[in-house]
Design a protein around this motif. Structure first.
Motif, PDB file in Angstrom:
ATOM      1  N   ALA A  61      -8.714   2.183  10.300  1.00 31.88           N
ATOM      2  CA  ALA A  61      -8.678   0.812   9.797  1.00 31.88           C
ATOM      3  C   ALA A  61      -8.986  -0.073  10.989  1.00 31.88           C
ATOM      4  N   ALA A  69       0.216  -2.684  10.034  1.00 30.50           N
ATOM      5  CA  ALA A  69       0.778  -1.595   9.241  1.00 30.50           C
ATOM      6  C   ALA A  69       1.730  -0.746  10.064  1.00 30.50           C
ATOM      7  N   ARG A 128       1.568   8.835   6.723  1.00 31.18           N
ATOM      8  CA  ARG A 128       0.901   8.774   5.422  1.00 31.18           C
ATOM      9  C   ARG A 128       1.806   8.195   4.347  1.00 31.18           C
ATOM     10  N   PRO A 132       0.223   1.466   4.433  1.00 29.93           N
ATOM     11  CA  PRO A 132      -0.276   0.958   3.153  1.00 29.93           C
ATOM     12  C   PRO A 132      -1.657   1.505   2.825  1.00 29.93           C
ATOM     13  N   GLU A 133      -2.069   1.318   1.585  1.00 30.27           N
ATOM     14  CA  GLU A 133      -3.413   1.713   1.165  1.00 30.27           C
ATOM     15  C   GLU A 133      -4.437   0.989   2.041  1.00 30.27           C
ATOM     16  N   GLY A 134      -5.447   1.711   2.472  1.00 36.42           N
ATOM     17  CA  GLY A 134      -6.463   1.119   3.337  1.00 36.42           C
ATOM     18  C   GLY A 134      -6.293   1.457   4.798  1.00 36.42           C
ATOM     19  N   ALA A 136      -5.602   4.854   6.922  1.00 38.73           N
ATOM     20  CA  ALA A 136      -5.485   6.307   6.837  1.00 38.73           C
ATOM     21  C   ALA A 136      -5.196   6.897   8.207  1.00 38.73           C
TER      22      ALA A 136
END
Length: 372
Positions: A61, A69, A128, A132-134, A136
């Motif tokens: 990201a 995050a 994981r 959050p989503e987005g 990895a």
């Protein structure tokens, strides 16, 4: 040792005469010429350690997104970490304990982490589940990690990587080392100046041999790495810190930056924040301390500590200990009640049924020599 992982440099270690043993599920070189000789090599010249068993993780990201995050999982100021810089951190749990300690590096376009070997799978699962989503998390399986440590590390690396000389402690950069693209940090786990070099596993031997061809450099194993980090007062996960140890108890409050502390711009918001921030304000009930056993007999991990030579219950325990080659005497670390965590406090460690005197000492036992 069937069933264990092998390092990318396994054949080289055996060619160099390493004594191999298991550590964190991997066959590792423990020593070559001997622990004391390798310890002294790192203190006086430059020693090359293979630490490819460590976990190297990339957060896929943009760095600013990954930083926000990651701050959900660690109490460090990741958002304030500038490109080209790295900092020490730790994952915490809801009770304020340390799930693992790690290095967090901002390479400009992405964040990269180095985590402990025994915690790789658990840390990847934690990331994981918590990111959050987005964002990895990928554990890299195709990279080696070399640590070049000692006062002549710069002199050894600069001819192979001219950009290395301009780096200061905790800088990170990407450049070629002996013609191989690498991720380089000026950091280590010995208290000495030095570098950690991440590079493709299939090119690791080329770089290792180029470094070992330098007159300043000799190979060193995990035995010397342990004596060096102990003299430097650095924690080993699973011994000095674990899921039941808070950062404040461990004396690691310095690694929680102002922005994440009470009243800071992004205070709290990480697991265990209530307990950790309270302990930062009020103090913890126990503290990690340095320990200097009297005489020549080391006090190793697990030795119980007492306030008196006879009677009474144990009040703490040694978590790491051994002979300090640079100090020239036994050294140890352990936990004691906060009221006894003062320099010069006399305690007793029980070794083979006998209580032997030990004195609380400031850490580190050997001062760091980082290039700042």
């Amino acid at each position: 040792m069937s069933g264990l992982d092998r390092l990318p440099l396994d054949a080289l270690h055996r060619d160099l005469g390493a004594r191999m043993a298991e550590f964190a599920g991997t066959e590792m070189p423990m020593q070559y010429a001997g622990v004391i000789a390798e310890h002294e090599q790192a203190r006086s010249r430059a020693a090359l350690f293979d630490v490819s068993h460590m976990g190297q993780v990339v957060l896929h990201a943009p760095a600013e997104v990954a930083a926000a995050a990651l701050e959900r999982l660690v109490p460090q100021d990741v958002a304030g970490l500038k490109p080209g810089r790295q900092r020490y951190g730790f994952f915490t749990n809801p009770d304020g304990g340390i799930e693992d300690d790690l290095m967090i590096a901002n390479y400009g376009d992405t964040l990269r982490l180095v985590v402990n070997a025994a915690r790789k799978a658990a840390d990847l699962a934690l990331l994981r589940a918590g990111l959050p989503e987005g964002v990895a998390a990928e554990l890299l399986a195709d990279r080696a990690l070399l640590a070049l440590q000692g006062p002549e590390a710069e002199a050894a690396l600069a001819p192979l990587a001219p950009g290395a000389a301009a780096m200061r402690f905790m800088d990170v950069a990407e450049f070629e080392v002996a013609g191989v693209p690498a991720w380089v940090s000026r950091s280590g786990y010995t208290g000495e100046d030095g570098y950690e070099i991440s590079l493709p596993a299939d090119r690791a031997e080329d770089v290792a041999r180029a470094l070992l061809d330098r007159p300043e450099v000799a190979p060193a194993g995990l035995g010397a790495r342990d004596t060096l980090r102990l003299e430097a007062g650095l924690c080993l996960y699973g011994q000095d810190i674990d899921s039941g140890t808070t950062p404040v108890e461990a004396g690691l409050g310095w690694a929680i930056q102002k922005a994440r502390r009470a009243g800071g711009a992004r205070a709290g918001g990480f697991p265990g924040a209530a307990r950790i921030l309270n302990e930062m304000d009020e103090g913890a009930a126990r503290a990690r301390v340095g320990l200097r056993p009297e005489g020549r007999a080391p006090m190793r991990a697990g030795v119980p500590l007492y306030a008196q030579q006879e009677g009474g219950a144990p009040l703490g325990a040694v978590t790491s200990g051994g002979f300090g080659p640079t100090v020239g005497a036994p050294v140890a670390m352990g936990y004691v009640p906060a009221g006894l965590a003062r320099q010069g406090q006399r305690l007793f460690g029980e070794v083979r049924g006998r209580r032997l005197p030990v004195t609380v000492s400031d850490l580190p036992f050997v001062s760091a020599s980082y290039k700042t």
